[in-house]
Design an enzyme around this catalytic site. Sequence first.
Site, PDB file in Angstrom:
ATOM      1  N   ASP A 417       0.840  -1.198   0.000  1.00 42.60           N
ATOM      2  CA  ASP A 417       0.000   0.000   0.000  1.00 42.60           C
ATOM      3  C   ASP A 417       0.879   1.254   0.000  1.00 42.60           C
ATOM      4  OD1 ASP A 417      -2.334   1.427  -0.006  1.00 42.60           O
ATOM      5  OD2 ASP A 417      -3.081   0.658   1.906  1.00 42.60           O
ATOM      6  N   GLU A 420       2.759   6.967  -2.522  1.00 37.09           N
ATOM      7  CA  GLU A 420       2.467   8.124  -3.367  1.00 37.09           C
ATOM      8  C   GLU A 420       2.907   9.443  -2.722  1.00 37.09           C
ATOM      9  OE1 GLU A 420      -0.701   4.958  -3.695  1.00 37.09           O
ATOM     10  OE2 GLU A 420      -0.173   6.343  -2.076  1.00 37.09           O
ATOM     11  N   ASP A 483      -8.802   3.391  -3.349  1.00 43.29           N
ATOM     12  CA  ASP A 483      -9.956   3.639  -2.483  1.00 43.29           C
ATOM     13  C   ASP A 483     -11.138   4.194  -3.276  1.00 43.29           C
ATOM     14  OD1 ASP A 483      -8.202   2.852  -0.571  1.00 43.29           O
ATOM     15  OD2 ASP A 483      -7.892   4.841   0.297  1.00 43.29           O
TER      16      ASP A 483
END
Length: 771
Positions: A417, A420, A483
Site C-alpha cells: 500500500d 504516493e 480507495d
Amino acid sequence: MKFSDGNWHVPEYLDLLNPVEVYQARTEGNSIVITAPTWPLAGRGNQINARLLTIRLFSPMEGVIGVRSEHFRGGLDKGPHFELYPDEAFTPEISIGDDYATLTSGNITVRVAMKDRWKLEFLRDGKVISGSDFKAGGHATDKSNGKQTHMFERLNLGVGTKVYGLGERFTDFVKNGQPVEMWNRDGGANTEQAYKNIPFFLTNRGWGVFVNDPGRVEFEIGSEKVSKAQFSVPGEALEYYFIDGPEPKGVLDRYTALTGRPALPARWSFGLWLTTSFTTQYDEATVTSFLDGMAERDIPLHVFHFDCFWMRGLHWCDFEWDPETFPDPEAMLARYKDRGLKICVWINPYIAQESKLFEEGKEHGYLIKRQDGSVWQWDMWQPGQAVVDFTNPDACDWYAGYLKDLVAQGVDCFKTDFGERIPVDVAYHDGTDPETMHNYYTFLYNKVVYEALQESKGKDEAVLFARSATTGGQQFPVHWGGDCYSDYDSMAETLRGGLSLGLSGFGFWSHDIGGFEATASADVYKRWCAFGLLSSHSRLHGSKSYRVPWLYDDEAVDVLRQFTKLKMKLMPTLYSAAVEASKTGLPMMRPMLLEFPEDRACDPLDRQYMLGDKLLVAPVLDASGDVEFYLPKGRWTHILSGEEVEGGCWRNENHGFMSLPFYVRPNSLIAWGAVDDKPDYDYADGTLFALYALEDGKTASATIFADKGEKAQEISVARSGKTLSVSVSDSARPWRLRLQNVPKATADGLSISETAEGIVLEGSGNAEITL
C-alpha cells in the site's frame, strides 16, 4: 503547463525558443544529430548570441523512434532513470539528403525538412501520421517562477484520433480535452488525481508516445491546442519515443518490450481473495468465522488478507503481529494454510516513530533525510512517520529482511500500500533528485518487495497487491484500483481506471469488490461481485465493515458462489490470456478498441471490456438491472444462457443478479475446466472445449497452459461448409468438444452425446465432424 495564450499570443511571463530551421544534420553512430537554431542563421552576424536546440533522432528497437531535444547540456544528471530494455542489435536506416534527414525503423520513419522552416514528421509506410510543426515545440523560461525552464513538444493528432492511457485514471476514458499531470497522489478513485501515473499514451490510430522522464511530465491532450497532443517537462531536455503498432495491440507490445513485460502471476492468485477490511475489529476467531462461513456456503476461497491492524496501531510498520490479538501467529497461519489458503499481509514503506524500526533506520541511515541531515518526518498517517530510503542498497536489504522473516512464518504475498506521498524537500542516499524521485519511488519500493518474495518463495511465486506505480511497475503484478466508494458511479469510475491502466502496459488489475469507502447496498454488492469475479484478480475488501456476502442478503451468497465457481471453471481460458499478457503486454481486461481497432464504435467504450480476446463483459451499473452495451459484428453467444444474438449494434438488456451481459465472440473455442473450487489445477485434465458460432471458412483455436506458462495442449477447429476439421497437438490425449446451438452432428470414431448445453463429441487425435 500551457505555452500559449490563445492561437496567436505567448503568455507575458514566458520566453519561448522554437527551432526554426535545420542548420546542420550529421550522423553519430546510429543517430542523427540536428543543430536547430531559434532564428535563421543566414549570415555570420546572425550566429552571434544565437540560441540552439540540439535534437537527436535514434531508434532503440524496430518500430520505435526516439527524439531527444536539448537546450543547455551542462546540467547535473542526478537521476533516477526508467529501466529500459532496448534492442542493442537493432540498426535503423539513416539518410541525410538535400530535402530531408530521415531515420527509418521498421515501417515507421521520422523525417526533418532540411531546406524549409522547421518541420518534423512521422510516417508509416510513407504516409504522414503525426509530427511537430513550426513553433510547435521548444524551450520555455518562466520569468514569474525564478526563471524555471521547460522543454515541450506538440504532436499532431489528426482528425478522429483518440488518446488513451497515461496511467490508471478515473476521468473520461478518452483523454482528448484533458490536461494530465504525472504526479502520484493518494487521491482516491473518483478524482483527477492518480495513484499510478504513466507518461505513455496510445491512440486508436495505432501509434503511441512514451515520455522518458520519471518526473513531473505534464500533458495537454487536445486541450491547449485542440488538434495536438502536447507534453512538457521541467529542465533543459525532453526525450520521447514515438511507438508504432501499426495496431493498438502492437503499440503495447513494443512499449512493454521497451519498459518491461508484466510478470506472469502464480495461478493461485487468480482465486477469490477475502480480507479483514481496514478498521474493523478482528482476531483469529473472527477470521476463522469468515473462513468457516465461506466453506459452509460452498464459496471457494483461496487467499486471505490481513489488513493494517495485524500490526499494533501507531507502530506501522514494524512487521510484528499484534501480540494481544495474535499471540501465536505461526500456529495460526499454519492452521489456515492447512485449509489450502495463501496468506497476504498489508505493508507500506512508512516507519512510524513508535516502530522499533525507526531507531534502527535512523542509526544506520536507512530513512529519507532532510537537507540538514535529520530524518524527514511528519504526522500524516502515522505519528512521527519517516520513509524508507530505497536508494540505499543497505536499506533495501534491511527492509527485505523483515519481509523474508514474515515469509518464513507462513506469509505468501504482500499488499504494498501507499508510496504516493513522497516528499521532495529531502536528500536521498544516492544523491537522486527528489522531484524526479517522487513518482519513481514506487518502482523501487515494489521492486524490493517483489524481489524479496522471489528470493524467499521462488521466482514464479512472487505476487504483490500494489496500489502505486510508474513506468516499469507492470513487472511486479498485481495492481489494484485504490480507495473507491461503494456505489454504481464508483463502479464505473473504477472500471475506467482499470481500462486506462491496461492501455498503459499493465496486464493484471483488480479492485475492491463492493467498494472500499462506506458500505454498499446489497444490490451494488451483488453487481460488483459479478464484475469483480470477471476481472483479472478478485478481492473482497472494505474500510469500516466486513465484505462477507451473508452480511448483505442470502442472494449475495448465491451470486458470489456462482461467479467464483464460474471463474474457476474458466481458468484454462483466462490463464491463456494471462500468459499472453506476460509475453506481449496485452492486458487481460481489454478495452474494446484493442480487439476491434477497425470498428470506430468501439473507440469510446468504457463500460464494457473483453476478458482476454474471446469474452465480452458489460457490468450492470444501474439498480434497475438495465444495461446498454455494444456488440461488434458477428453472431455472439451469451455464455450463461446460450442465446445467440447478432452484433453490429447497441443492445439494451435487463439482467437479474445471477447474470450480466457476458458474451462469447464469434468463431471462438472456449476451454472449460473440470474444477470449480480452485484456480490452480491441471487445466488439460478433463477440459471441455466449447465451439461458438464458427463461420464457414474460419478456424477457432485454444491453447491450454500448465503451471508457469508452459504449453500443455493445443486444439483447433476449422469449418468448411458442413465439415468441421479438428486438429490437436497431442494425438494421445483425449479431448471433448461441445458444439453450441448445433442441431445435429455425426463423426466416425467419436463418441457423441446430447446435453442441455449442446452436442458433446469425445475422441483423440485429429478428426472430422459432419454437421
